[in-house]
Design an enzyme around this catalytic site. Structure first.
Site, mmCIF file in Angstrom:
data_model
loop_
_atom_site.group_PDB
_atom_site.id
_atom_site.type_symbol
_atom_site.label_atom_id
_atom_site.label_comp_id
_atom_site.label_asym_id
_atom_site.label_seq_id
_atom_site.Cartn_x
_atom_site.Cartn_y
_atom_site.Cartn_z
ATOM 1 C CE1 TYR A 75 0.800 3.894 -3.704
ATOM 2 C CE2 TYR A 75 1.359 1.638 -3.175
ATOM 3 C CZ TYR A 75 0.520 2.722 -3.049
ATOM 4 O OH TYR A 75 -0.597 2.620 -2.255
ATOM 5 C CG PHE A 224 -0.944 5.983 6.235
ATOM 6 C CD1 PHE A 224 0.137 5.654 5.437
ATOM 7 C CD2 PHE A 224 -1.585 7.198 5.999
ATOM 8 C CE1 PHE A 224 0.561 6.506 4.402
ATOM 9 C CE2 PHE A 224 -1.172 8.053 4.980
ATOM 10 C CZ PHE A 224 -0.098 7.707 4.177
ATOM 11 N N PRO A 225 -0.999 1.534 8.526
ATOM 12 C CG PRO A 225 -0.098 -0.575 8.121
ATOM 13 C CD PRO A 225 -0.494 0.688 7.424
HETATM 14 N N1 LIG Z 1 -4.926 3.204 -0.532
HETATM 15 C C1 LIG Z 1 -4.224 4.240 -0.179
HETATM 16 O O1 LIG Z 1 -4.606 5.381 -0.400
HETATM 17 C C2 LIG Z 1 -2.904 4.052 0.511
HETATM 18 C C3 LIG Z 1 -2.267 5.146 1.122
HETATM 19 C C4 LIG Z 1 -1.084 4.918 1.789
HETATM 20 C C5 LIG Z 1 -0.537 3.634 1.845
HETATM 21 N N2 LIG Z 1 -1.161 2.599 1.232
HETATM 22 C C6 LIG Z 1 -0.642 1.214 1.327
HETATM 23 O O2 LIG Z 1 -0.493 0.906 2.706
HETATM 24 C C7 LIG Z 1 0.823 0.424 2.941
HETATM 25 C C8 LIG Z 1 1.265 0.752 4.336
HETATM 26 O O3 LIG Z 1 1.362 2.155 4.492
HETATM 27 P P1 LIG Z 1 2.783 2.885 4.589
HETATM 28 O O4 LIG Z 1 3.864 1.946 4.185
HETATM 29 O O5 LIG Z 1 2.688 4.165 3.868
HETATM 30 O O6 LIG Z 1 2.823 3.278 6.116
HETATM 31 P P2 LIG Z 1 2.963 2.422 7.461
HETATM 32 O O7 LIG Z 1 3.012 0.967 7.156
HETATM 33 O O8 LIG Z 1 1.943 2.908 8.406
HETATM 34 O O9 LIG Z 1 4.357 2.914 7.995
HETATM 35 C C9 LIG Z 1 5.509 2.832 7.230
HETATM 36 C C10 LIG Z 1 6.538 3.713 7.915
HETATM 37 O O10 LIG Z 1 6.849 3.166 9.195
HETATM 38 C C11 LIG Z 1 8.218 2.804 9.256
HETATM 39 N N3 LIG Z 1 8.290 1.466 9.871
HETATM 40 C C12 LIG Z 1 7.859 0.290 9.369
HETATM 41 N N4 LIG Z 1 8.064 -0.711 10.241
HETATM 42 C C13 LIG Z 1 8.644 -0.146 11.327
HETATM 43 C C14 LIG Z 1 9.107 -0.668 12.553
HETATM 44 N N5 LIG Z 1 9.000 -1.971 12.860
HETATM 45 N N6 LIG Z 1 9.659 0.198 13.464
HETATM 46 C C15 LIG Z 1 9.757 1.517 13.180
HETATM 47 N N7 LIG Z 1 9.338 2.081 12.011
HETATM 48 C C16 LIG Z 1 8.785 1.242 11.093
HETATM 49 C C17 LIG Z 1 8.720 2.774 7.832
HETATM 50 O O11 LIG Z 1 10.069 3.186 7.781
HETATM 51 P P3 LIG Z 1 11.250 2.128 7.436
HETATM 52 O O12 LIG Z 1 11.197 1.931 5.960
HETATM 53 O O13 LIG Z 1 12.467 2.807 7.921
HETATM 54 O O14 LIG Z 1 10.941 0.881 8.207
HETATM 55 C C18 LIG Z 1 7.820 3.801 7.147
HETATM 56 O O15 LIG Z 1 8.329 5.111 7.336
HETATM 57 C C19 LIG Z 1 1.644 1.120 1.849
HETATM 58 O O16 LIG Z 1 2.901 0.508 1.678
HETATM 59 C C20 LIG Z 1 0.716 1.034 0.675
HETATM 60 O O17 LIG Z 1 0.830 -0.248 0.082
HETATM 61 C C21 LIG Z 1 -2.344 2.786 0.573
#
Ligand SMILES: NC(=O)c1ccc[n+]([C@@H]2O[C@H](COP(=O)([O-])OP(=O)(O)OC[C@H]3O[C@@H](n4cnc5c(N)ncnc54)[C@H](OP(=O)(O)O)[C@@H]3O)[C@@H](O)[C@H]2O)c1
Length: 300
Positions: A75, A224-225
């Site tokens: 990352y 991607f929660p």
């Molecule tokens: N194992 C794997 O293959 C894999 C793949 C993907 C991700 N991950 C892990 O999973 C974690 C979570 O996934 P993710 O961060 O990619 O996606 P996510 O948590 O589903 O969504 C993050 C996105 O939503 C926005 N967001 C967050 N809180 C919000 C809110 N309260 N209101 C509106 N928008 C909001 C963020 O933008 P802002 O920054 O503007 O808030 C960002 O664009 C990652 O950080 C990573 O650690 C693992």
């Protein structure tokens, strides 16, 4: 894994309101964690986030009771990495802070992707995570399976060796199906599974895997929660949110916490306001009517 129920809602925003579980039988964790993937940049190719703000978000997350941060050595964007930001923000780490990281994908310094890691690359990636995070032992390391990998036994065995050597406390697998989880478990105990999973997006196969993990005390950590790239404008999510005076993002987090006591939520954000909002969802309780409405929408 031992599970404690949700505590009663606190007066102020705190991750502990989500309740806790015992990862791998010995690591107590609040079920409300934090995903660090998007702290260096909003996407793999940018634009870059403000590193000062990203450091502030990490420090605030810990102040709010978050004790589980999900990261990976791959990352990074240009010369800013999630591991580097975590170290800058939080090292020396307070007791009880669990940093989960990953190995598997290979990535060049210019950001382009390499073939999936073999055993030697897995070993190098564990050492890189140790160096970047500034620790002698990693709490939880996932093998992140790439789509071209059908079997994970050989690379997982390399990770298990590092655990035997004392460099890793617990092992996890990510992006796996039931057969690949079984393959890993034949090599060494698996404490956590990290697959894509949200209220609006989850396959029947992953729902079955979650049920299996729940029954067998394996933590399930949805990636991607919040949908991954912006909270979906779904009418059912909005209706449930309106009923609770909450936001759609909070309903998505609360649904994960409600759907299984084995789930650890790791919503990601680089925004201080979104962080507060997401952690506040630790005390949002959805009722049967909410869950039925969301299930109908997900199945629609
Ligand atoms: N194992 C794997 O293959 C894999 C793949 C993907 C991700 N991950 C892990 O999973 C974690 C979570 O996934 P993710 O961060 O990619 O996606 P996510 O948590 O589903 O969504 C993050 C996105 O939503 C926005 N967001 C967050 N809180 C919000 C809110 N309260 N209101 C509106 N928008 C909001 C963020 O933008 P802002 O920054 O503007 O808030 C960002 O664009 C990652 O950080 C990573 O650690 C693992």
């Amino acid at each position: 894994m031992t599970i404690t129920p949700h505590s009663s809602a606190p007066d102020s925003v705190h991750a502990s309101a989500a309740g806790s579980l015992l990862l791998g039988g010995d690591l107590p964790l609040s079920r409300m964690g934090f995903g660090a993937m998007k702290l260096p940049a909003r996407d793999w190719d940018g634009p870059a986030c403000d590193p000062v703000q990203s450091v502030a978000v990490l420090r605030r997350a810990v102040e709010l009771g978050v004790d589980h941060i999900d990261t990976a050595w791959f990352y990074f964007h240009e010369d800013v990495s999630a591991n580097g930001l975590i170290r800058e923000a939080l090292h020396p780490y307070r007791d009880g802070l669990v940093i989960a990281t990953k190995v598997g994908p290979g990535r060049n310094p210019d950001g382009s992707w390499q073939d999936p890691a073999g055993p030697a690359e897995v070993r190098a990636a564990v050492h890189r995570n140790l160096r970047e995070l500034g620790v002698d032992r990693l709490d939880l390391v996932y093998l992140r399976r790439m789509p071209s990998q059908k079997s994970i036994a050989e690379v997982f065995a390399a990770l298990a060796e590092l655990r035997e050597e004392g460099l890793v406390r617990h092992l996890g697998v990510s992006n796996v199906d039931a057969a690949q989880l079984a393959e890993a478990e034949a090599v060494a105990p698996v404490a956590a599974v990290q697959n894509r999973f949200s209220v609006l997006e989850h396959s029947a196969q992953d729902a079955a895997l979650l049920a299996d993990c729940t029954a067998r005390g394996i933590a399930f950590v949805p990636f991607f929660p919040l949908g991954g790239s912006g909270v979906p404008a779904d009418p059912a999510l909005q209706r449930v949110a309106d009923r609770h005076g909450a936001t759609r993002a909070q309903v998505m987090v609360a649904w994960l916490l409600a759907v299984s006591p084995s789930i650890l939520a790791i919503p990601g954000t680089s925004s201080p306001a979104h962080l507060e909002e997401n952690v506040a969802a630790a005390s949002l309780r959805l009722g049967a009517e909410d869950l039925a409405e969301l299930a109908a929408s997900a199945g629609a």
